[in-house]
Scaffold this active site. Structure first.
Site, mmCIF file in Angstrom:
data_model
loop_
_atom_site.group_PDB
_atom_site.id
_atom_site.type_symbol
_atom_site.label_atom_id
_atom_site.label_comp_id
_atom_site.label_asym_id
_atom_site.label_seq_id
_atom_site.Cartn_x
_atom_site.Cartn_y
_atom_site.Cartn_z
ATOM 1 N N ASP A 136 -0.993 -4.255 2.660
ATOM 2 C CA ASP A 136 -1.299 -2.940 2.100
ATOM 3 C C ASP A 136 -1.001 -2.858 0.594
ATOM 4 O OD1 ASP A 136 -1.710 0.061 2.717
ATOM 5 O OD2 ASP A 136 0.218 0.072 1.669
ATOM 6 N N ASP B 86 -0.209 -4.697 10.104
ATOM 7 C CA ASP B 86 -0.326 -4.166 8.746
ATOM 8 C C ASP B 86 1.037 -4.356 8.071
ATOM 9 O OD1 ASP B 86 -1.056 -2.435 6.540
ATOM 10 O OD2 ASP B 86 -2.438 -1.415 7.901
ATOM 11 N N GLU C 224 -5.710 -5.742 0.987
ATOM 12 C CA GLU C 224 -6.368 -4.771 0.128
ATOM 13 C C GLU C 224 -6.479 -5.385 -1.259
ATOM 14 O OE1 GLU C 224 -6.174 -0.167 0.765
ATOM 15 O OE2 GLU C 224 -4.185 -0.956 0.443
ATOM 16 N N HIS D 110 -9.482 3.861 7.446
ATOM 17 C CA HIS D 110 -8.734 5.107 7.622
ATOM 18 C C HIS D 110 -8.531 5.862 6.311
ATOM 19 C CE1 HIS D 110 -6.025 2.117 6.182
ATOM 20 N NE2 HIS D 110 -5.073 3.008 5.988
ATOM 21 N N ASP D 111 -9.057 5.338 5.211
ATOM 22 C CA ASP D 111 -8.865 5.969 3.903
ATOM 23 C C ASP D 111 -10.140 6.573 3.340
ATOM 24 O OD1 ASP D 111 -6.150 5.280 3.766
ATOM 25 O OD2 ASP D 111 -6.577 3.334 2.842
HETATM 26 C C1 BGC Z 1 -3.336 2.511 2.744
HETATM 27 C C2 BGC Z 1 -3.204 3.986 2.818
HETATM 28 C C3 BGC Z 1 -1.784 4.329 2.425
HETATM 29 C C4 BGC Z 1 -1.408 3.715 1.065
HETATM 30 C C5 BGC Z 1 0.055 3.730 0.835
HETATM 31 C C6 BGC Z 1 -3.212 2.339 1.241
HETATM 32 O O1 BGC Z 1 -3.873 1.454 0.600
HETATM 33 O O2 BGC Z 1 -4.527 2.012 3.272
HETATM 34 O O3 BGC Z 1 -3.525 4.507 4.069
HETATM 35 O O4 BGC Z 1 -1.654 5.706 2.345
HETATM 36 O O5 BGC Z 1 -1.837 2.401 0.965
HETATM 37 O O6 BGC Z 1 0.682 2.832 1.693
#
Ligand code: BGC
Ligand code: MG
Length: 537
Positions: free
Chosen positions: A209, A107, A272, A334-335
């Site tokens: 991310d 990640d 993402e 996880h979100d």
């Molecule tokens: C991650 C989250 C994280 C955030 C800040 C997100 O898109 O998936 O788990 O808290 O980015 O890094």
């Protein structure tokens, strides 16, 4: 009947036919007895993942971090948090995984570092420090207030005052996660080198991310109020992040990062995305295909469990995929609350049936293969900062991050001490050991389904054709390659549905049913919430 033909199926890349599996490392397997999962724990469970049949593991951040956002606040991009292990253990994980034909995806958190990263400590040490411009600093308004109305994704202002140097710094997430300034070429180079550090070690790719926040509009204008009913309102926002997300220069950075991946063989670039609608995914593929290989498609993740809605999203996506672009689907991470909870436990196997039979790369979330549900965490016991900052909403992410349930021993075989988040109450019956022993368990359902996907080219790269008009609450599609002809039929509703396939085939045999029924012939009845994968003549 509308058919979609995957293109270029002769020379598929490894990731196009892979099943991805996300591990939230704090919760997978503890080997040290501190109640928190670690790299050795993952190594000890690799054979489980081989047996499950997945091909690639994406591990959420394992880098040194003060853990303000449980690892998404990185204080060193080129090392391993001692709680998880060290570089040597990581190299062993890579080796052990590669020996088993499993890929390892890490990640990458480019938008922000930890406020404890040496870069930020330098940056905040004085206004003329060489790293001042590595982060986003602005003067207060004449009355001392914040530079503009921008807010953090986790609630509260996006600006925090620095007493010593008398300026505000910007953070799209927590104050402990200051945004790096990607308009500064030194930052770009340092971050690209961090990617190279791991790619050279043999990592098979990255999930990137929160890229949508990477560049902020250089006018620093106020954001406008949200439109009622919009995507951003659903996430509890009162402002539309017009000047803070998805700026055109951000897409340019997706392309520049992609070039770093292309310095190496066979690496996958996953990221993402923004998710307002499916068309918003297209720019992340690049023009043409010089962006993400897999721009995470969260559209189904946010959709109701409703046959016409899912049908619409699939068609919209397949219709606009860029030439050569490969689809992907996500139903959990996880979100977001686990889908067995979001859609009701009765539907959880159908979600897997859909995800693993569509044309498009599936990403599974650890524990979903056991039918794991959210664990209720009272407001006072929340530890996720998002959940703590927004107590009025259901935003906390602790419920979907609880320990993996391995067996019926204390703490579910996850740890020998108190786990960092509570283990689900049902762990004595819902766990890997118990489900392996039960032929009709959810785990055995997943294993069979993944095996079928792997062994049938029709399922991973065959043509996709909607079969409409079979009945209410039903979604059906054909997957075909060579002489393989498979039909998937999902019953989203709570009523039995008679199925008549006479216009499609002269014979049908069940390869797998969510209910382990063995329908055969061209007419039969689907039970409520039952989905089937059939082989047609
Ligand atoms: C991650 C989250 C994280 C955030 C800040 C997100 O898109 O998936 O788990 O808290 O980015 O890094
Ligand atoms: Mg541990």
């Amino acid at each position: 009947m509308k058919t979609y033909h995957p293109h270029g199926t002769q020379n598929l890349k490894w990731w196009q036919t892979a099943v991805f599996y996300q591990i939230y490392p704090r919760s997978f397997q503890d080997s040290t007895g501190d109640g928190i999962g670690d790299l050795n724990g993952i190594i000890n469970r690799l054979d489980y993942l081989v047996d499950l049949g997945i091909n690639a593991i994406w591990i959420s951040p394992i880098f040194p971090s003060p853990m303000a956002d449980f690892g998404y606040d990185v204080s060193d991009y080129c090392d391993i948090h001692p709680m998880f292990g060290d570089l040597e253990t990581f190299d062993r994980l890579l080796d052990e995984a590669h020996t088993r034909n499993l890929k390892i995806i890490l990640d990458f958190v480019p938008n922000h570092s930890s406020n404890q990263h040496p870069w930020f400590l330098e940056s905040r040490s004085s206004r003329d420090n060489a790293k001042r411009n590595w982060y986003i600093w602005r003067d207060a308004k004449p009355d001392g207030s914040v530079p503009n109305n921008w807010v953090s994704m986790f609630g509260g202002p996006a600006w925090t005052w620095d007493e010593k140097t008398q300026q505000y710094y910007m953070h799209s997430f927590l104050p402990e996660q200051p945004d790096l300034n990607w308009r500064n070429p030194e930052v770009v180079e340092a971050m690209h080198n961090a990617l190279r550090f791991w790619l050279q070690r043999g990592v098979d790719g990255f999930r990137v991310d929160a890229i949508l926040c990477l560049i902020k509009h250089d006018s620093f204008q106020d954001n406008p109020p949200v439109t009622p009913g919009s995507y951003w309102e659903m996430w509890g926002h009162t402002l539309e992040p017009r000047y803070t997300v998805e700026q055109p220069e951000m897409f340019e950075h997706v392309r520049l990062m992609r070039r770093v991946f292309d310095e190496f063989e066979e690496r996958v670039h996953i990221g993402e995305t923004g998710t307002v609608d499916v068309s918003g995914l297209i720019p992340y593929y690049g023009r043409p295909l010089d962006g993400y290989d897999i721009p995470f498609n969260f559209k189904l993740l946010h959709a109701d469990w409703h046959a016409p809605t899912v049908r619409q999203i699939l068609g919209d996506y397949y219709d606009i995929l860029p030439a050569g672009g490969w689809p992907n689907f996500v139903y959990g991470n996880h979100d977001i609350h686990r889908f067995a909870t979001r859609y009701g436990y009765k539907n959880h196997r159908s979600v897997a049936m859909l995800l693993l039979t569509l044309w498009g790369i599936p990403t599974l979330y650890y524990g979903d293969e056991l039918g794991m549900e959210d664990v209720f965490i009272p407001v006072a016991q929340r530890i996720d900062p998002w959940g703590i900052n927004m107590p009025e909403g259901d935003f906390g992410r602790d419920p979907e991050r609880t320990p993996m349930q391995w067996d019926a021993s204390p703490h579910a075989g996850f740890t020998s001490s108190e786990p960092w988040l509570p283990v689900a109450d049902d762990y004595q019956t819902r766990n890997v050991a118990a489900e392996l022993a039960d032929k009709q368990s959810t785990l055995n359902f997943y294993k069979t389904l993944i095996q079928l996907r792997r062994s049938h080219p029709a399922l991973h790269n065959g043509a996709f054709t909607f079969v409409d008009g079979l009945g209410d609450d039903l979604l059906a599609y054909l997957r075909e390659a060579g002489d393989q002809r498979l039909l998937v039929c999902l019953n989203f509703g709570d009523q039995s549905r008679p199925i008549d396939l006479n216009h499609l085939t002269s014979s049908a045999e069940t390869l797998l049913s969510t209910h382990f029924n063995a329908h055969s012939g061209t007419t039969f009845t689907l039970q409520p919430h039952e989905s089937v994968l059939l082989q047609l003549k």
